[in-house]
Motif scaffolding. Structure first.
Motif, PDB file in Angstrom:
ATOM      1  N   TYR A 111      37.155  11.662  59.657  1.00  0.00           N
ATOM      2  CA  TYR A 111      37.167  13.011  60.213  1.00  0.00           C
ATOM      3  C   TYR A 111      38.120  13.182  61.395  1.00  0.00           C
ATOM      4  CZ  TYR A 111      32.589  13.060  57.839  1.00  0.00           C
ATOM      5  OH  TYR A 111      31.579  12.976  56.928  1.00  0.00           O
ATOM      6  N   TYR A 112      38.458  12.115  62.117  1.00  0.00           N
ATOM      7  CA  TYR A 112      38.993  12.240  63.461  1.00  0.00           C
ATOM      8  C   TYR A 112      40.515  12.120  63.524  1.00  0.00           C
ATOM      9  CZ  TYR A 112      34.075  11.512  64.538  1.00  0.00           C
ATOM     10  OH  TYR A 112      32.708  11.626  64.580  1.00  0.00           O
ATOM     11  N   ASN A 113      41.137  13.071  64.226  1.00  0.00           N
ATOM     12  CA  ASN A 113      42.558  13.021  64.557  1.00  0.00           C
ATOM     13  C   ASN A 113      42.668  13.131  66.075  1.00  0.00           C
ATOM     14  OD1 ASN A 113      44.325  13.241  61.957  1.00  0.00           O
ATOM     15  ND2 ASN A 113      42.651  14.682  61.627  1.00  0.00           N
ATOM     16  N   ALA A 114      42.930  12.023  66.718  1.00  0.00           N
ATOM     17  CA  ALA A 114      42.905  11.978  68.175  1.00  0.00           C
ATOM     18  C   ALA A 114      43.966  12.900  68.781  1.00  0.00           C
ATOM     19  CB  ALA A 114      43.127  10.549  68.661  1.00  0.00           C
ATOM     20  N   ALA A 115      43.566  13.638  69.813  1.00  0.00           N
ATOM     21  CA  ALA A 115      44.501  14.454  70.574  1.00  0.00           C
ATOM     22  C   ALA A 115      45.086  13.625  71.712  1.00  0.00           C
ATOM     23  CB  ALA A 115      43.792  15.691  71.116  1.00  0.00           C
ATOM     24  N   ALA A 116      46.120  14.169  72.337  1.00  0.00           N
ATOM     25  CA  ALA A 116      46.794  13.446  73.416  1.00  0.00           C
ATOM     26  C   ALA A 116      45.888  13.321  74.639  1.00  0.00           C
ATOM     27  CB  ALA A 116      48.079  14.166  73.797  1.00  0.00           C
ATOM     28  N   GLY A 117      45.975  12.196  75.312  1.00  0.00           N
ATOM     29  CA  GLY A 117      45.289  12.024  76.585  1.00  0.00           C
ATOM     30  C   GLY A 117      46.031  12.770  77.687  1.00  0.00           C
ATOM     31  N   ARG A 118      45.793  12.394  78.920  1.00  0.00           N
ATOM     32  CA  ARG A 118      46.464  13.062  80.041  1.00  0.00           C
ATOM     33  C   ARG A 118      47.978  12.975  79.857  1.00  0.00           C
ATOM     34  NH1 ARG A 118      44.651  10.067  83.863  1.00  0.00           N
ATOM     35  NH2 ARG A 118      42.776  11.309  84.323  1.00  0.00           N
ATOM     36  N   ASN A 119      48.652  14.122  79.965  1.00  0.00           N
ATOM     37  CA  ASN A 119      50.097  14.134  79.774  1.00  0.00           C
ATOM     38  C   ASN A 119      50.741  15.182  80.668  1.00  0.00           C
ATOM     39  OD1 ASN A 119      50.662  16.692  77.770  1.00  0.00           O
ATOM     40  ND2 ASN A 119      48.670  15.735  77.347  1.00  0.00           N
ATOM     41  N   PHE A 120      52.039  15.056  80.885  1.00  0.00           N
ATOM     42  CA  PHE A 120      52.765  15.874  81.854  1.00  0.00           C
ATOM     43  C   PHE A 120      54.033  16.436  81.225  1.00  0.00           C
ATOM     44  CE2 PHE A 120      50.421  12.510  83.939  1.00  0.00           C
ATOM     45  CZ  PHE A 120      49.717  13.180  84.929  1.00  0.00           C
ATOM     46  N   PHE A 121      54.527  17.505  81.833  1.00  0.00           N
ATOM     47  CA  PHE A 121      55.780  18.108  81.386  1.00  0.00           C
ATOM     48  C   PHE A 121      56.491  18.726  82.575  1.00  0.00           C
ATOM     49  CE2 PHE A 121      52.643  21.495  81.179  1.00  0.00           C
ATOM     50  CZ  PHE A 121      53.314  22.589  81.708  1.00  0.00           C
TER      51      PHE A 121
END
Length: 685
Positions: free
Chosen positions: A663-673
């Protein structure tokens, strides 16, 4: 519930600081272009949410996901960079990927094809200047659908003076995120034209999740005294890898891994699982003002898509040709007895798809498995009357719709034909203006949503001609308007939608998908959205505070749903969180500085129809700061921000009812732009 209290208190804490009298910074009057007419937002008798330039500039300029997710009732997901899907009020139940049961238009030109599919990920968010979301089957004037309609807008306004503007921008961030944009715009009293080029790429935050998108778009408009012609052309070359879903154990052990091999089935890396999409789209729209009370509009579009999808079990190649056309005529007259409007028109969508399935040998197409040809046609005709007198606005409309499919597997001689027959969908609404700033409305509308091409002929290679169309009635009551001397806005609605023959996703043992009708659903809920702009009279370093919040309560459940010996009646609807809260503050400061912060809270949700596994609740915190300055005819904008500041581990794009419980599609952890943009504008008489 603690998040709900946060939702309620955030705008109230700002409202309590309201100054006594300042009418110089009232909120702008919001108008919406919907139901083929333009009305003031507070007088639209439907659940309508508007996205403007403030919402679009609140986040990184690389994705519409956080922008649309602040709207109550809307949920946009990203299984991996570039792999988007959009649902409105539970329509994700039948949308494992892409956009289904939600029609999408760009400047009133349909991006949804005759097969019911929309490639929303082809549109770069920097090409649009706003959007309007019509929720539920009240949007039936746009043809078949029970989820809603998303209207993307690009501002191609004319100006009294001739001007030219050139702009360049670069954005970079975590996980190899990079975007470069270049644009040119010409504006004048009789013509406006813009050209934009965008390149975007990312390494991805999981194995096998890189993406690349190159897009070029041209928009133009011409006008004479009574005629206005608009054109839209774009070409997008999109590539993104698809890492695949993980089981709970795999996700907890290593959330960034791609789907690993399982028994005889190879993994996503070995099969080079990905999507390749090259699409050329062109459309033209003409509006003719026949008289002060009569207006005629028409459009025609065409597109060509080359699509390839190396998957775990096969390699699919599609060539799609699409055409659409439509026209409507509008009559509007003001008299001593009130205002009378009548709109009637038609829309026609056609799709031809050549679908070939091969074996997938390490990312290369192998032996041919199936060769299918499908012709899909949707058409609708609609008419609506509305009458306004004193404080009342009454409207009644009817649309008739039909979808036809003609399917052939080339190894066979006989064609399969399918038609929904002609289906009529009525809509009724009444709006009462409580005051100049407040409106109360009620609607009743029937929705009709036939199966899409991707559901009739899914990735398992079979044809499911016995799938029925979804149908149901939606009843809604809403209250909206302005508060506190027009510095605050609010929009509250409650609805009850009963859907029959709901289309639900299933998976074979190999992971290939197919769809079945699953009895029905009861989708009743409440939505609310608040906003307040607090002016500080230009004193000090802080100039303006804009507070906003939204809330969606969605206790949806299955009604009379049985699968074999299992009875799922009464189970919460798969893939739908019961509560979603979003809130934030936008601060405008002296000398061009600004700061935005927003939070999203999403409750847990069931991952399969049996409800024996749930995705955990999560909380997101996002922030952005920037500086804008005007240097003569030039403008400089520098900004930086962060997403998922709390570093939550969550899945943004669950594969519901997935085989093997992946079921799982991991999203991004802490990230910056961070990014910078520059523009130069020259005007001449």
């Amino acid at each position: 519930m603690r998040p709900f209290l946060l939702f309620c208190l955030l705008p109230l804490t700002v409202w309590a600081q309201q100054p006594k009298a300042d009418t110089t910074t009232l909120l702008e009057e919001v108008t919406v272009s919907s139901f083929h007419s333009t009305v003031r937002w507070k007088e639209a008798p439907a659940a309508v949410a508007v996205i403007g330039k403030d919402e679009l500039q609140r986040y990184a300029p690389v994705s519409l996901v956080p922008v649309l997710n602040i709207l109550p009732g809307a949920r946009m997901e990203e299984r991996s960079p570039g792999s988007y899907r959009l649902s409105v009020r539970g329509s994700l139940l039948r949308s494992p990927f892409g956009v289904r049961n939600v029609k999408v238009y760009w400047n009133q030109l349909p991006l949804t094809d005759g097969g019911g599919n929309t490639y929303l990920n082809l549109v770069d968010m920097n090409s649009i200047t706003g959007a309007t979301l019509l929720k539920g089957p009240a949007a039936s004037m746009y043809g078949a659908g029970t989820g809603g309609v998303l209207l993307l807008n690009s501002n191609t306004a004319f100006s009294d003076r001739i001007s030219d503007e050139a702009a360049l921008a670069v954005t970079g961030g975590s996980f190899g995120q990079f975007q470069q944009r270049a644009s040119w715009q010409h504006t004048g009293p009789g013509i406006t034209s813009s050209l934009q080029q965008v390149h975007q790429q990312a390494a991805g935050y999981r194995e096998q999740s890189a993406m690349r998108r190159d897009a070029i778009s041209w928009q133009s408009a011409w006008k004479s005294q009574r005629n206005q012609l608009r054109a839209l052309v774009f070409y997008t070359d999109l590539y993104y890898q698809t890492p695949g879903g993980l089981t709970l154990a795999q996700w907890e052990a290593n959330p960034v891994q791609a789907r690993p091999p399982a028994g005889a089935l190879p993994g996503a890396v070995q099969q080079k699982a990905a999507i390749y999409n090259r699409t050329l789209f062109a459309g033209i729209q003409d509006e003719l003002t026949i008289s002060d009370i009569l207006r005629l509009a028409a459009f025609v579009t065409g597109s060509r898509t080359g699509f390839s999808n190396p998957f775990i079990t096969n390699y699919e190649k599609r060539n799609e040709t699409n055409f659409s056309a439509g026209a409507h005529i509008g009559y509007h007259k003001k008299g001593p007895a009130g205002e009378f409007s009548w709109i009637t028109g038609t829309e026609w969508l056609y799709n031809h798809s050549a679908i070939d399935n091969y074996g997938n040998k390490g990312g290369m197409s192998d032996t041919i498995q199936y060769r299918d040809r499908v012709h899909a046609l949707q058409w609708s005709a609609f008419s609506q009357l509305s009458f306004g007198i004193t404080r009342w606005e009454l409207a009644a409309g009817l649309s008739i719709n039909e979808q036809r499919f003609r399917y052939r597997r080339l190894e066979n001689i006989q064609h399969e034909h399918k038609t929904t027959g002609i289906v009529a969908m009525p809509r009724f609404s009444v709006l009462y203006k409580v005051s100049g700033d407040l409106s109360l409305y009620a609607t009743a509308a029937q929705g009709f949503s036939p199966p899409s091409l991707a559901e009739l002929r899914p990735s398992d290679g079979n044809y499911y001609g016995d799938l029925k169309a979804e149908q149901g009635w939606n009843y809604e009551l809403g209250f909206k308007g302005y508060l506190f001397n027009q510095r605050g806005t609010f929009d509250i609605s409650a609805y009850y939608f009963r859907l029959r023959d709901a289309i639900v996703r299933r998976n074979s043992n190999t992971g290939a998908e197919y769809f079945v009708n699953a009895g029905g659903t009861i989708q009743k809920g409440t939505e609310a959205r608040f906003g307040y702009r607090l002016p500080l009279n230009g004193k000090g370093w802080l100039q303006t505070i804009n507070a906003w919040s939204s809330y969606a309560f969605q206790p949806y459940y299955f009604d009379d749903y049985r699968q074999g010996n299992a009875d799922y009646s009464g189970n919460p609807l798969t893939g739908v969180p019961q509560q979603v809260i979003a809130a934030g503050l936008d601060l405008t400061m002296a000398k061009g500085f600004y700061f935005n912060i927003s939070a999203s809270l999403v409750s847990s949700l069931p991952l399969n129809d049996a409800n024996d596994e749930r995705a955990k609740a999560y909380q997101l915190l996002q922030a952005k700061a920037g500086y804008k300055t005007q240097l003569g005819t030039q403008e400089l904008h520098v900004y930086a921000g962060a997403d998922n500041l709390l570093d939550q581990r969550y899945s943004l794009g669950n594969d519901i009812n997935a085989a093997g419980r992946r079921y799982y599609n991991a999203a991004a952890g802490r990230n910056f732009f961070a990014g910078i943009s520059w523009s130069l504008k020259r005007a001449r008489d």
